[in-house]
Each structure stands twice: as C-alpha cells, then as structure tokens.
Write a protein that holds these residues in place. Structure first.
Motif, PDB file in Angstrom:
ATOM      1  N   ARG A 142     -44.828 -14.718  13.075  1.00  0.00           N
ATOM      2  CA  ARG A 142     -44.908 -14.084  11.760  1.00  0.00           C
ATOM      3  C   ARG A 142     -44.351 -15.119  10.784  1.00  0.00           C
ATOM      4  N   LYS A 143     -45.152 -15.524   9.847  1.00  0.00           N
ATOM      5  CA  LYS A 143     -44.757 -16.592   8.939  1.00  0.00           C
ATOM      6  C   LYS A 143     -44.092 -15.998   7.697  1.00  0.00           C
ATOM      7  N   LEU A 144     -42.849 -16.399   7.470  1.00  0.00           N
ATOM      8  CA  LEU A 144     -42.083 -15.899   6.335  1.00  0.00           C
ATOM      9  C   LEU A 144     -41.090 -16.977   5.911  1.00  0.00           C
ATOM     10  N   THR A 145     -41.377 -17.633   4.810  1.00  0.00           N
ATOM     11  CA  THR A 145     -40.567 -18.748   4.336  1.00  0.00           C
ATOM     12  C   THR A 145     -39.164 -18.294   3.939  1.00  0.00           C
ATOM     13  N   PHE A 146     -38.158 -19.003   4.455  1.00  0.00           N
ATOM     14  CA  PHE A 146     -36.753 -18.718   4.159  1.00  0.00           C
ATOM     15  C   PHE A 146     -36.315 -19.404   2.868  1.00  0.00           C
ATOM     16  N   VAL A 147     -36.495 -20.733   2.778  1.00  0.00           N
ATOM     17  CA  VAL A 147     -36.128 -21.478   1.572  1.00  0.00           C
ATOM     18  C   VAL A 147     -37.300 -22.345   1.127  1.00  0.00           C
ATOM     19  N   ASP A 148     -37.393 -22.551  -0.188  1.00  0.00           N
ATOM     20  CA  ASP A 148     -38.476 -23.370  -0.712  1.00  0.00           C
ATOM     21  C   ASP A 148     -38.127 -24.853  -0.603  1.00  0.00           C
ATOM     22  N   VAL A 149     -39.021 -25.695  -1.070  1.00  0.00           N
ATOM     23  CA  VAL A 149     -38.852 -27.140  -0.966  1.00  0.00           C
ATOM     24  C   VAL A 149     -37.606 -27.620  -1.714  1.00  0.00           C
ATOM     25  N   SER A 150     -37.146 -26.854  -2.699  1.00  0.00           N
ATOM     26  CA  SER A 150     -35.938 -27.211  -3.452  1.00  0.00           C
ATOM     27  C   SER A 150     -34.675 -26.657  -2.810  1.00  0.00           C
ATOM     28  N   GLY A 151     -34.828 -25.934  -1.693  1.00  0.00           N
ATOM     29  CA  GLY A 151     -33.678 -25.371  -1.006  1.00  0.00           C
ATOM     30  C   GLY A 151     -33.249 -24.013  -1.531  1.00  0.00           C
ATOM     31  N   ARG A 152     -34.045 -23.427  -2.420  1.00  0.00           N
ATOM     32  CA  ARG A 152     -33.722 -22.105  -2.956  1.00  0.00           C
ATOM     33  C   ARG A 152     -34.246 -21.026  -2.016  1.00  0.00           C
ATOM     34  N   LEU A 153     -33.450 -19.976  -1.877  1.00  0.00           N
ATOM     35  CA  LEU A 153     -33.844 -18.841  -1.052  1.00  0.00           C
ATOM     36  C   LEU A 153     -35.119 -18.221  -1.611  1.00  0.00           C
ATOM     37  N   ASN A 154     -36.087 -17.982  -0.742  1.00  0.00           N
ATOM     38  CA  ASN A 154     -37.309 -17.287  -1.128  1.00  0.00           C
ATOM     39  C   ASN A 154     -36.910 -15.847  -1.462  1.00  0.00           C
ATOM     40  N   PRO A 155     -37.111 -15.396  -2.708  1.00  0.00           N
ATOM     41  CA  PRO A 155     -36.664 -14.060  -3.084  1.00  0.00           C
ATOM     42  C   PRO A 155     -37.357 -12.935  -2.311  1.00  0.00           C
ATOM     43  N   GLU A 156     -38.492 -13.227  -1.708  1.00  0.00           N
ATOM     44  CA  GLU A 156     -39.200 -12.222  -0.913  1.00  0.00           C
ATOM     45  C   GLU A 156     -38.699 -12.145   0.523  1.00  0.00           C
ATOM     46  N   PHE A 157     -37.910 -13.135   0.949  1.00  0.00           N
ATOM     47  CA  PHE A 157     -37.557 -13.207   2.363  1.00  0.00           C
ATOM     48  C   PHE A 157     -36.795 -11.969   2.835  1.00  0.00           C
ATOM     49  N   LEU A 158     -35.603 -11.742   2.301  1.00  0.00           N
ATOM     50  CA  LEU A 158     -34.782 -10.638   2.813  1.00  0.00           C
ATOM     51  C   LEU A 158     -35.441  -9.274   2.661  1.00  0.00           C
ATOM     52  N   PRO A 159     -36.056  -8.955   1.520  1.00  0.00           N
ATOM     53  CA  PRO A 159     -36.716  -7.642   1.436  1.00  0.00           C
ATOM     54  C   PRO A 159     -37.817  -7.459   2.490  1.00  0.00           C
ATOM     55  N   ARG A 160     -38.627  -8.477   2.693  1.00  0.00           N
ATOM     56  CA  ARG A 160     -39.707  -8.358   3.683  1.00  0.00           C
ATOM     57  C   ARG A 160     -39.147  -8.305   5.100  1.00  0.00           C
ATOM     58  N   PHE A 161     -38.179  -9.177   5.387  1.00  0.00           N
ATOM     59  CA  PHE A 161     -37.608  -9.224   6.731  1.00  0.00           C
ATOM     60  C   PHE A 161     -36.927  -7.895   7.070  1.00  0.00           C
ATOM     61  N   THR A 162     -36.079  -7.412   6.158  1.00  0.00           N
ATOM     62  CA  THR A 162     -35.342  -6.181   6.438  1.00  0.00           C
ATOM     63  C   THR A 162     -36.265  -4.964   6.528  1.00  0.00           C
ATOM     64  N   ALA A 163     -37.397  -5.002   5.830  1.00  0.00           N
ATOM     65  CA  ALA A 163     -38.368  -3.908   5.939  1.00  0.00           C
ATOM     66  C   ALA A 163     -39.068  -3.914   7.293  1.00  0.00           C
ATOM     67  N   ASP A 164     -39.204  -5.095   7.897  1.00  0.00           N
ATOM     68  CA  ASP A 164     -39.943  -5.230   9.154  1.00  0.00           C
ATOM     69  C   ASP A 164     -39.084  -5.167  10.415  1.00  0.00           C
ATOM     70  N   VAL A 165     -37.822  -5.568  10.323  1.00  0.00           N
ATOM     71  CA  VAL A 165     -36.987  -5.721  11.510  1.00  0.00           C
ATOM     72  C   VAL A 165     -35.755  -4.831  11.402  1.00  0.00           C
ATOM     73  N   GLY A 166     -35.585  -3.956  12.378  1.00  0.00           N
ATOM     74  CA  GLY A 166     -34.401  -3.104  12.427  1.00  0.00           C
ATOM     75  C   GLY A 166     -33.163  -3.911  12.791  1.00  0.00           C
ATOM     76  N   LYS A 167     -32.022  -3.485  12.310  1.00  0.00           N
ATOM     77  CA  LYS A 167     -30.784  -4.248  12.508  1.00  0.00           C
ATOM     78  C   LYS A 167     -30.373  -4.370  13.973  1.00  0.00           C
ATOM     79  N   ASN A 168     -30.786  -3.445  14.816  1.00  0.00           N
ATOM     80  CA  ASN A 168     -30.445  -3.523  16.236  1.00  0.00           C
ATOM     81  C   ASN A 168     -31.614  -3.966  17.100  1.00  0.00           C
ATOM     82  N   ALA A 169     -32.706  -4.344  16.460  1.00  0.00           N
ATOM     83  CA  ALA A 169     -33.878  -4.810  17.191  1.00  0.00           C
ATOM     84  C   ALA A 169     -33.769  -6.312  17.444  1.00  0.00           C
TER      85      ALA A 169
END
Length: 136
Positions: free
Chosen positions: A62-89
């Motif tokens: 599953r492709k989901l960019t963590f940081v961009d080329v400038s080293g900034r956090l992708n603002p979509e990362f955490l919302p998408r990740f947390t929506a897809d993956v349970g904390k105990n999964a």
C-alpha cells in the motif's frame, strides 16, 4: 538542506530513543516479511512516488508517502493511515533503507500502535536479495 536536517533529526530521535529502551517496533528480514505477508499483514511502502517508480514495490504494498522531498510530513499520511490501520492490528513498514520507517514507527507508537514491523534495510535489501517487485 531542510530535508537532510529533518531526516537526520528523525534518525537521531529514533536512535536516541532506542538507547533508552527497546524500540517500539520489531525489525524483520525478508524471510520474515514474506511470512507476515502470507498471513495477510498489510505492508505500507512510505517512500515517495518517484522512488516507487525508480525501484518498483513489493507486490501488495500500500503506497502512502510519509515525508516529501523537502522532508516535510505528508499531511495526508496520518489521517489515511489511522483510518486504515487499527492501533492493535499488525502493520509492516518499508522504505528505501529502513531509516524513515524507524522514525515513523516511533511516531506511530506514540499514537498507540502496538504491532509495528520494520523491514530491515528496506527495499534496497529486498531487491539486493533478488526478490520480485512490481511496477505500477
């Protein structure tokens, strides 16, 4: 330059925290990665699109960019990740060499994630051991 500073800071944080206690993730080699994938554990490739195009990805990633080329956090990362993956999964993280995923694993652990697997040496070792990749 900012990207290098951010990544160096994240790596330093990961390494520094690792000296205090056990890391909040489990390192896995390619054989263990294959076993986890066979069990249906999701694999998140957190590199950037140009990196995916350059090397390909492990099939099923599953492709989901963590940081961009400038080293900034992708603002979509955490919302998408947390929506897809349970904390105990269980979840597997892969990047180019394993550095980004170690930093990310610390962040996810702070968010309450408990079963994080980091692919040691990332896609670089996967390819180096002649494992297949797909390009899409």
């Amino acid at each position: 330059m900012k990207r290098i500073v951010l990544i160096a800071s994240l790596i330093g944080l990961a390494l520094g925290l690792g000296g205090c206690s056990e890391p909040p993730y489990t390192n896995v080699d390619n054989a263990q990665l294959k076993a986890l994938l066979a069990q249906g554990v999701p694999l998140y490739d957190v590199r950037r699109p140009e990196e995916w195009r350059q090397t390909g990805v492990v099939e099923g990633s599953r492709k989901l960019t963590f940081v961009d080329v400038s080293g900034r956090l992708n603002p979509e990362f955490l919302p998408r990740f947390t929506a897809d993956v349970g904390k105990n999964a269980p979840v597997i993280l892969i990047c180019r060499t394993g550095s980004r995923t170690k930093a990310l694993a610390h962040e996810l652990a702070e968010q309450g994630y408990t079963q994080i697997y980091n692919v040691q040496n990332g896609i670089t070792r996967w390819i180096g051991e002649n494992n297949p990749v797909i390009r899409n």
